[in-house]
Enzyme design. Structure first.
Site, PDB file in Angstrom:
ATOM      1  N   HIS A   1      -2.131   8.267   5.812  1.00 19.57           N
ATOM      2  CA  HIS A   1      -2.369   6.933   5.250  1.00 19.57           C
ATOM      3  C   HIS A   1      -3.699   6.384   5.765  1.00 19.57           C
ATOM      4  O   HIS A   1      -4.449   5.780   4.997  1.00 19.57           O
ATOM      5  CB  HIS A   1      -1.212   5.998   5.601  1.00 19.57           C
ATOM      6  CG  HIS A   1      -1.329   4.661   4.955  1.00 19.57           C
ATOM      7  ND1 HIS A   1      -1.270   4.492   3.588  1.00 19.57           N
ATOM      8  CD2 HIS A   1      -1.544   3.419   5.473  1.00 19.57           C
ATOM      9  CE1 HIS A   1      -1.440   3.212   3.301  1.00 19.57           C
ATOM     10  NE2 HIS A   1      -1.608   2.531   4.412  1.00 19.57           N
TER      11      HIS A   1
ATOM     12  N   CYS B   1       0.808  -1.223   0.000  1.00 19.52           N
ATOM     13  CA  CYS B   1       0.000   0.000   0.000  1.00 19.52           C
ATOM     14  C   CYS B   1       0.836   1.264   0.000  1.00 19.52           C
ATOM     15  O   CYS B   1       0.297   2.370  -0.013  1.00 19.52           O
ATOM     16  CB  CYS B   1      -0.957  -0.046   1.185  1.00 19.52           C
ATOM     17  SG  CYS B   1      -1.913  -1.573   1.149  1.00 19.52           S
TER      18      CYS B   1
ATOM     19  N   GLU C   1      -0.206   5.926  13.390  1.00 11.34           N
ATOM     20  CA  GLU C   1       0.194   7.041  12.524  1.00 11.34           C
ATOM     21  C   GLU C   1       0.031   8.381  13.245  1.00 11.34           C
ATOM     22  O   GLU C   1       0.868   9.276  13.102  1.00 11.34           O
ATOM     23  CB  GLU C   1      -0.642   7.030  11.234  1.00 11.34           C
ATOM     24  CG  GLU C   1      -0.225   8.130  10.250  1.00 11.34           C
ATOM     25  CD  GLU C   1      -1.022   8.109   8.945  1.00 11.34           C
ATOM     26  OE1 GLU C   1      -2.065   7.423   8.891  1.00 11.34           O
ATOM     27  OE2 GLU C   1      -0.593   8.788   8.001  1.00 11.34           O
TER      28      GLU C   1
ATOM     29  N   LYS D   1      -9.344   8.242   2.334  1.00 12.91           N
ATOM     30  CA  LYS D   1      -9.831   6.859   2.228  1.00 12.91           C
ATOM     31  C   LYS D   1     -11.225   6.712   2.828  1.00 12.91           C
ATOM     32  O   LYS D   1     -11.922   5.738   2.540  1.00 12.91           O
ATOM     33  CB  LYS D   1      -8.867   5.884   2.909  1.00 12.91           C
ATOM     34  CG  LYS D   1      -7.554   5.683   2.148  1.00 12.91           C
ATOM     35  CD  LYS D   1      -6.708   4.596   2.783  1.00 12.91           C
ATOM     36  CE  LYS D   1      -5.368   4.432   2.081  1.00 12.91           C
ATOM     37  NZ  LYS D   1      -4.383   5.454   2.514  1.00 12.91           N
TER      38      LYS D   1
ATOM     39  N   HIS E   1      -9.756   1.978   0.235  1.00 11.48           N
ATOM     40  CA  HIS E   1      -8.298   1.832   0.180  1.00 11.48           C
ATOM     41  C   HIS E   1      -7.896   1.243  -1.168  1.00 11.48           C
ATOM     42  O   HIS E   1      -8.172   0.085  -1.460  1.00 11.48           O
ATOM     43  CB  HIS E   1      -7.851   0.920   1.326  1.00 11.48           C
ATOM     44  CG  HIS E   1      -6.371   0.872   1.523  1.00 11.48           C
ATOM     45  ND1 HIS E   1      -5.476   1.506   0.683  1.00 11.48           N
ATOM     46  CD2 HIS E   1      -5.620   0.267   2.480  1.00 11.48           C
ATOM     47  CE1 HIS E   1      -4.246   1.286   1.100  1.00 11.48           C
ATOM     48  NE2 HIS E   1      -4.302   0.537   2.200  1.00 11.48           N
TER      49      HIS E   1
ATOM     50  N   PHE F   1       2.151  -3.176   3.891  1.00 16.19           N
ATOM     51  CA  PHE F   1       2.543  -4.469   4.450  1.00 16.19           C
ATOM     52  C   PHE F   1       3.987  -4.744   4.029  1.00 16.19           C
ATOM     53  O   PHE F   1       4.355  -4.556   2.867  1.00 16.19           O
ATOM     54  CB  PHE F   1       1.659  -5.590   3.894  1.00 16.19           C
ATOM     55  CG  PHE F   1       0.295  -5.688   4.534  1.00 16.19           C
ATOM     56  CD1 PHE F   1      -0.051  -4.950   5.653  1.00 16.19           C
ATOM     57  CD2 PHE F   1      -0.651  -6.559   3.998  1.00 16.19           C
ATOM     58  CE1 PHE F   1      -1.310  -5.066   6.238  1.00 16.19           C
ATOM     59  CE2 PHE F   1      -1.915  -6.682   4.571  1.00 16.19           C
ATOM     60  CZ  PHE F   1      -2.239  -5.934   5.687  1.00 16.19           C
TER      61      PHE F   1
END
Lengths: 79, 408
Positions: free
Chosen positions: B303, B163, B314, B332, B337, B396
């Site tokens: 994010h 991502c 975050e 998002k 996403h 990831f």
């Protein structure tokens, strides 16, 4: 099946697979030079033709099928 | 030799909110959700039956025969790239092919092709497998197709960092221009994996929202009721250009890509580092790279995917690295996403926030998490001057990509 019927069947496949206009398909036309069918699309055409006409077209024979007429004759001989 | 400035001269996108940048941006400012129910028959068996599907199908932009040879992720990368290229003005006056590079990545690649052809293999045998299978499923396929259509000969690159891919691809574009390897880079990300297998995989990780009865409210970053991300599909592309190259041709400039940084957590394959160690380093490095003051960063497109752990990690990292002053948003909440395309789409939102002096909203933030102690543009867009802003993208594998955009 007549040669004209086989040509018409090939035209349908060529339109579906490669976007070739059926009006452009004639026995003297070359797949690569006249109809812009590239090598990967030619593989698709062959597989679709085998299914449509109930024939077998081994890879070794495909290289000899330069024109629509070559393919029509090949299919006509088998069917 | 001094380091060249790099500017953004073109934008392109196809997203759950719209088939181009203008419609996507309009929908974002209106706070619209692109999430809806999955109506396909296969969705019935899944624990997750919602997603953010494309607003405009690729069949409306590309012809049928061309689409036969393209994985969906490739088709939408081309659509976004064409828009960005035309938007930059370079489609009408293309540079030397040997000075054009491409940096377009995907998080997962041509999974839909892989799975569809596997179905054909099982049902009909190997001879029926499409001869287009390999170029459709290879992860460099989207970049390669974009490169072909632009005639790019300065290298075609496809990063894959889950991502973080879209943001990392843009960071690579910056490096290519700074290193003198290209004058122009078409950079971005693409993703199209709304298919039962990827959904089942993410759902088995318990990473996705199961708010199936209320799709538009399912993606809710930083809200107490968040229960995972909502899968989206789409593509985003930006044209990066050496500033003097853009100036010489009188190009319209959206913003400067002032700096970037990439770090890796070295901690876990899927969990973010609890204190956001790698994120903090990336933010600090990106700001240093940009050569601007921390206080100039007044906005962050976070994010923030709507997962319980990631969203708050975050926040902690942002507070440590930047302090309390930036206004955050999580787009998002509207787009879902987009995985490998997220960083590209969110860069576009960040760039337009700078251009239009407005921060798009975070919808569904009805009951903020107690740990959210930073200012968020919740529910409504925030009109304010945005001289410089950050875009964060994490993936990831522990990938962290941070981009700094600034007004020219």
């Amino acid at each position: 099946m007549t040669r004209d019927e086989i040509t018409a069947g090939l035209a349908e496949i060529l339109e579906e697979v490669a976007g070739v206009s059926p009006d452009d398909v004639a026995e003297e036309k070359s797949f690569t030079d006249d109809l812009d069918v590239d090598s990967l699309s030619m593989v698709e055409v062959v597989v679709a033709a085998e299914e449509k006409f109930g024939v077998k077209i081994p890879d070794n024979d495909v290289q000899n099928l330069k024109t629509v007429g070559d393919a029509v004759a090949y299919i006509e001989a088998q069917s | 030799m001094s380091r060249p400035d790099v500017v953004v001269t073109g934008l392109g996108a196809t997203t759950p909110l719209g088939g181009d940048v203008a419609s996507t941006w309009e929908a974002m400012l209106a706070g619209r959700s692109g999430v809806g129910p999955l109506t396909q028959e296969w969705a019935g068996q899944l624990p997750v039956r919602i997603a953010a599907e494309l607003a405009v199908e690729p069949t409306e932009k590309l012809d049928r025969v061309k689409l036969r040879r393209l994985d969906r992720s490739e088709a939408i990368a081309l659509i976004a790239a064409h828009e960005a290229w035309a938007d930059s003005g370079l489609a009408d006056a293309p540079p030397e092919p040997e000075r054009i590079a491409v940096s377009v990545g995907s998080g997962i690649g041509g999974a839909q092709t892989l799975l569809a052809q596997d179905d054909i293999l099982e049902a009909s045998g190997p001879r029926r497998v499409s001869p287009h299978t390999v170029p459709m499923l290879m992860p460099n396929g989207p970049a390669a197709w974009v490169g072909l259509e632009l005639g790019a000969q300065a290298g075609v690159h496809s990063v894959a960092s889950a991502c973080a891919t879209g943001a990392e691809a843009i960071a690579l574009g910056l490096d290519l221009i700074r290193a003198g390897r290209a004058d122009v880079v078409l950079a971005g990300g693409t993703e199209a994996v709304i298919h039962p297998l990827p959904i089942a995989g993410f759902a088995s990780m318990r990473a996705m929202s199961t708010r199936n009865d209320d799709p538009e409210r399912a993606s809710r970053p930083w809200d107490k009721g968040r229960d995972g991300f909502v899968l989206g599909e789409g593509a985003g592309a930006v044209v990066l250009e050496r500033a003097d190259h853009a100036a010489a041709r009188g190009a319209r400039v959206y913003a400067r890509l002032a700096g970037a940084a990439l770090t890796s957590d070295g901690y876990d394959i899927v969990q973010p580092h609890p204190e956001g160690r790698g994120v903090i380093r990336a933010i600090n490095m990106a700001i240093a790279d940009a050569g601007i003051a921390r206080s100039d960063i007044v906005h962050v497109n976070a994010h923030a995917t709507s997962t319980p752990v990631g969203d708050i990690a975050e926040i902690a990292a942002l507070r440590t690295a930047l302090g309390n002053h930036p206004v955050l948003t999580a787009t998002k909440s509207m787009t879902g996403h987009l995985l490998g395309a997220a960083g590209a789409l969110e860069s576009i939102a960040t760039i337009l926030a700078i251009r239009d002096s407005v921060i798009p909203p975070t919808i569904n933030l009805d009951d903020p998490d107690d740990a959210l102690d930073l200012d968020v543009a919740a529910h409504k867009p925030r009109h304010m001057d945005v001289p410089a802003a950050l875009n964060n993208g994490f993936g990831f594998g522990g990938h962290n990509a941070v981009l700094v955009f600034a007004r020219v």
